[in-house]
Scaffold this active site. Sequence first.
Site, PDB file in Angstrom:
ATOM      1  N   GLU A 219       0.911  -1.104  -0.025  1.00  0.00           N
ATOM      2  CA  GLU A 219      -0.061   0.004  -0.102  1.00  0.00           C
ATOM      3  C   GLU A 219       0.719   1.417  -0.084  1.00  0.00           C
ATOM      4  O   GLU A 219       0.225   2.278  -0.256  1.00  0.00           O
ATOM      5  CB  GLU A 219      -0.999   0.052   1.287  1.00  0.00           C
ATOM      6  CG  GLU A 219      -2.079  -0.924   0.975  1.00  0.00           C
ATOM      7  CD  GLU A 219      -1.862  -2.529   1.483  1.00  0.00           C
ATOM      8  OE1 GLU A 219      -2.364  -3.386   0.627  1.00  0.00           O
ATOM      9  OE2 GLU A 219      -1.016  -2.600   2.304  1.00  0.00           O
TER      10      GLU A 219
ATOM     11  N   ASN B   6      13.505   4.872  -1.028  1.00  0.00           N
ATOM     12  CA  ASN B   6      12.923   3.519  -0.816  1.00  0.00           C
ATOM     13  C   ASN B   6      13.548   2.969   0.336  1.00  0.00           C
ATOM     14  O   ASN B   6      14.767   2.513   0.301  1.00  0.00           O
ATOM     15  CB  ASN B   6      13.052   2.866  -1.967  1.00  0.00           C
ATOM     16  CG  ASN B   6      12.239   1.376  -1.873  1.00  0.00           C
ATOM     17  OD1 ASN B   6      11.938   1.205  -0.683  1.00  0.00           O
ATOM     18  ND2 ASN B   6      12.135   0.620  -2.707  1.00  0.00           N
TER      19      ASN B   6
ATOM     20  N   CYS C   7       9.188  -3.213   6.454  1.00  0.00           N
ATOM     21  CA  CYS C   7      10.110  -4.333   6.439  1.00  0.00           C
ATOM     22  C   CYS C   7       9.346  -5.523   5.990  1.00  0.00           C
ATOM     23  O   CYS C   7       8.168  -5.600   6.492  1.00  0.00           O
ATOM     24  CB  CYS C   7      10.254  -4.426   7.902  1.00  0.00           C
ATOM     25  SG  CYS C   7      11.495  -5.707   8.360  1.00  0.00           S
TER      26      CYS C   7
ATOM     27  N   ILE D   7       9.960  -9.536   5.816  1.00  0.00           N
ATOM     28  CA  ILE D   7      10.949 -10.771   6.090  1.00  0.00           C
ATOM     29  C   ILE D   7      10.380 -11.746   5.701  1.00  0.00           C
ATOM     30  O   ILE D   7       9.159 -12.160   5.619  1.00  0.00           O
ATOM     31  CB  ILE D   7      10.768 -10.882   7.887  1.00  0.00           C
ATOM     32  CG1 ILE D   7      11.414  -9.180   8.465  1.00  0.00           C
ATOM     33  CG2 ILE D   7      11.445 -12.065   8.198  1.00  0.00           C
ATOM     34  CD1 ILE D   7      11.249  -9.450   9.734  1.00  0.00           C
TER      35      ILE D   7
ATOM     36  N   HIS E 112       4.743 -15.179  -0.940  1.00  0.00           N
ATOM     37  CA  HIS E 112       4.202 -13.859  -0.652  1.00  0.00           C
ATOM     38  C   HIS E 112       5.444 -12.853  -0.665  1.00  0.00           C
ATOM     39  O   HIS E 112       5.098 -11.746  -0.804  1.00  0.00           O
ATOM     40  CB  HIS E 112       3.255 -13.992   0.427  1.00  0.00           C
ATOM     41  CG  HIS E 112       2.808 -12.689   0.756  1.00  0.00           C
ATOM     42  ND1 HIS E 112       1.523 -12.105   0.034  1.00  0.00           N
ATOM     43  CD2 HIS E 112       2.709 -11.778   1.911  1.00  0.00           C
ATOM     44  CE1 HIS E 112       1.238 -10.898   0.597  1.00  0.00           C
ATOM     45  NE2 HIS E 112       2.064 -10.792   1.591  1.00  0.00           N
TER      46      HIS E 112
END
Length: 183
Positions: A61, A115, A83, A85, A91
Amino acid sequence: MAGHETHYTLPRAVFDKPVKILIVVAPYYKDIADNLVAGAKAEIEAAGGTWDLVEVPGALEIPTAIGIAGRMGNFDGYVALGCVIRGETTHYDTVCNDSSRAISLLGLQGQCIGNGILTVETRPQAEVRADPAGQNKGGGAAAAALHLVALARKWGTASKGVGFKPASEEYRLAGSTKGTPSA
């Protein structure tokens, strides 16, 4: 080992008029996000800028929020923070690739974006990168946005459009003289 390398860092950008930056953060890992934001705020303030902060549900988003702010807000630049991980599914790849691609596309459209979305294998890697006293990736993302704003200001406003130019008040049709329409 990568942790012992040194990297060149550009000198802090300098501005003759204030800069306003929007920090867009996905606080999925709240402690990591808070450290990224702290680093970004400190860098923006050190450059004499101001900032606003908005939270979004996740890394996917972030580009959408920046796109909306670019169309409807009044910001000189943007800092994307979050972040991702790696987990047990693909995904991770989707979120990393699509968020990065969307931010790059916004940049190519003229948005000044730093970024700072971390893409890591483990939580400890994220903690080291987010720490303002460590790798300070939030501060680095803010510095990148500030440098892009400085470039945009250096080169001025867009004077070259793409595609068709709008008709001016005065125009001449082929074969006619000014003020007399061709029949």
